[in-house]
Design an enzyme around this catalytic site. Structure first.
Site, mmCIF file in Angstrom:
data_model
loop_
_atom_site.group_PDB
_atom_site.id
_atom_site.type_symbol
_atom_site.label_atom_id
_atom_site.label_comp_id
_atom_site.label_asym_id
_atom_site.label_seq_id
_atom_site.Cartn_x
_atom_site.Cartn_y
_atom_site.Cartn_z
ATOM 1 N N CYS A 1 -2.130 -0.827 6.983
ATOM 2 C CA CYS A 1 -2.149 -2.289 7.037
ATOM 3 C C CYS A 1 -2.543 -2.836 8.402
ATOM 4 O O CYS A 1 -3.165 -3.897 8.488
ATOM 5 C CB CYS A 1 -0.794 -2.832 6.585
ATOM 6 S SG CYS A 1 -0.439 -2.357 4.872
ATOM 7 N N ASP B 1 4.150 -5.984 8.380
ATOM 8 C CA ASP B 1 4.911 -5.137 7.450
ATOM 9 C C ASP B 1 6.046 -4.329 8.097
ATOM 10 O O ASP B 1 6.244 -3.152 7.764
ATOM 11 C CB ASP B 1 3.974 -4.166 6.736
ATOM 12 C CG ASP B 1 2.953 -4.866 5.860
ATOM 13 O OD1 ASP B 1 2.868 -6.099 5.910
ATOM 14 O OD2 ASP B 1 2.217 -4.166 5.140
ATOM 15 N N LYS C 1 1.684 -9.978 0.492
ATOM 16 C CA LYS C 1 0.432 -9.360 0.066
ATOM 17 C C LYS C 1 0.707 -8.248 -0.945
ATOM 18 O O LYS C 1 1.846 -7.824 -1.100
ATOM 19 C CB LYS C 1 -0.357 -8.832 1.261
ATOM 20 C CG LYS C 1 0.367 -7.815 2.121
ATOM 21 C CD LYS C 1 -0.421 -7.540 3.395
ATOM 22 C CE LYS C 1 0.225 -6.472 4.237
ATOM 23 N NZ LYS C 1 0.280 -5.151 3.589
ATOM 24 N N GLU D 1 -4.480 -3.461 -4.676
ATOM 25 C CA GLU D 1 -3.894 -3.068 -3.400
ATOM 26 C C GLU D 1 -4.460 -3.970 -2.306
ATOM 27 O O GLU D 1 -5.663 -4.262 -2.305
ATOM 28 C CB GLU D 1 -4.222 -1.607 -3.088
ATOM 29 C CG GLU D 1 -3.679 -1.133 -1.749
ATOM 30 C CD GLU D 1 -2.160 -1.192 -1.662
ATOM 31 O OE1 GLU D 1 -1.618 -2.300 -1.436
ATOM 32 O OE2 GLU D 1 -1.528 -0.147 -1.803
ATOM 33 N N HIS E 1 8.019 1.277 -3.300
ATOM 34 C CA HIS E 1 8.469 0.719 -2.024
ATOM 35 C C HIS E 1 8.181 -0.782 -1.986
ATOM 36 O O HIS E 1 7.287 -1.270 -2.673
ATOM 37 C CB HIS E 1 7.767 1.407 -0.846
ATOM 38 C CG HIS E 1 6.276 1.167 -0.826
ATOM 39 N ND1 HIS E 1 5.397 1.880 -1.617
ATOM 40 C CD2 HIS E 1 5.528 0.270 -0.131
ATOM 41 C CE1 HIS E 1 4.160 1.447 -1.398
ATOM 42 N NE2 HIS E 1 4.206 0.463 -0.514
ATOM 43 N N SER F 1 -0.198 1.046 -6.442
ATOM 44 C CA SER F 1 -0.071 2.027 -5.359
ATOM 45 C C SER F 1 1.048 3.031 -5.612
ATOM 46 O O SER F 1 1.132 4.053 -4.928
ATOM 47 C CB SER F 1 0.185 1.319 -4.023
ATOM 48 O OG SER F 1 1.480 0.734 -3.993
ATOM 49 N N ALA G 1 1.585 0.246 8.901
ATOM 50 C CA ALA G 1 1.406 1.446 9.690
ATOM 51 C C ALA G 1 -0.007 1.416 10.266
ATOM 52 O O ALA G 1 -0.911 0.803 9.697
ATOM 53 C CB ALA G 1 1.592 2.699 8.839
ATOM 54 N N ASP H 1 4.506 -6.424 2.488
ATOM 55 C CA ASP H 1 4.232 -5.972 1.129
ATOM 56 C C ASP H 1 5.283 -6.606 0.214
ATOM 57 O O ASP H 1 6.481 -6.609 0.546
ATOM 58 C CB ASP H 1 4.331 -4.450 1.040
ATOM 59 C CG ASP H 1 3.047 -3.753 1.452
ATOM 60 O OD1 ASP H 1 2.042 -4.433 1.684
ATOM 61 O OD2 ASP H 1 3.057 -2.512 1.526
ATOM 62 N N HIS I 1 5.544 -6.131 -3.533
ATOM 63 C CA HIS I 1 4.970 -5.514 -4.721
ATOM 64 C C HIS I 1 5.731 -5.846 -6.000
ATOM 65 O O HIS I 1 6.970 -5.890 -6.002
ATOM 66 C CB HIS I 1 4.995 -3.990 -4.573
ATOM 67 C CG HIS I 1 4.139 -3.452 -3.472
ATOM 68 N ND1 HIS I 1 2.848 -3.869 -3.251
ATOM 69 C CD2 HIS I 1 4.384 -2.487 -2.538
ATOM 70 C CE1 HIS I 1 2.341 -3.201 -2.234
ATOM 71 N NE2 HIS I 1 3.247 -2.357 -1.777
#
Length: 200
Positions: A146, A21, A107, A114, A82, A71, A142, A63, A65
């Protein structure tokens, strides 16, 4: 996996680098920046180059999304919007020098689920199995989200996992979150290495 392979610091057959990520929204100026997150890029580039020299696979997660992901605060979650799929914030930064044919695992792609872990999407497990991988080298963002969940899931699935300590950074929304995540990964059996320990 042999005990010798799990303990050796030499890169070799069965190793994979997982870049977690490293996306624009998690970097300086992004929608959800990780403090000092940008500093992971230079060491990750060196790890990527080393894996390429050895002919070893590099896999990136991201990510990806939907706009109404659970989230997001607007949906009752904890974070600002984000890494919306297809947005500039979801892209990898130009400074991150991933291999040209680097597989990418998306993901957290459905609104109501999530997935902090890279294993939340089937694509990572499939690619690892296809390439005969038994040891994972993990870096990215982070630490307490993740990275932590990917490391724990990897260990649960029987992989040896090496966390690249100079290529991770914590959000630390609660002071000490990153340190506590490192303690959890250590207790679960992860190893921690840096560029100099790998001779890079």
């Amino acid at each position: 996996m042999s005990q010798q392979h799990s303990q050796s610091l030499e890169l070799g057959v069965g190793d994979a680098l997982i870049v977690i990520d490293v996306q624009n929204d998690f970097l300086e100026g992004g929608a959800l920046p990780v403090p000092d997150g940008d500093r992971v890029i230079e060491p990750l580039n060196r790890y990527v180059a080393a894996f390429a020299r050895h002919g070893l696979i590099v896999i990136a997660t991201r990510d990806w999304h939907p706009p109404t992901h659970c989230s997001f605060r607007e949906q009752g979650g904890s974070f600002p919007v984000h890494c919306v799929a297809g947005s500039a914030g979801a892209r990898f930064p130009e400074q991150l020098l991933l291999p040209q044919q680097c597989p990418v695992v998306d993901k957290a792609v459905t609104p109501d689920r999530e997935d902090f872990s890279g294993f939340g999407a089937d694509g990572l497990q499939v690619r690892l199995a296809r390439n005969g991988i038994d040891r994972l080298f993990v870096g990215g963002l982070a630490t307490e989200y993740c990275v932590l969940e990917t490391v724990l899931d990897g260990l649960d699935r029987g992989y040896a996992v090496v966390v690249l300590v100079d290529a991770i950074a914590a959000m630390d929304l609660h002071p000490g979150d990153g340190a506590r995540a490192i303690e959890r990964m250590t207790a679960a059996g992860a190893r921690f290495l840096s560029l100099d320990q790998l001779g890079l």
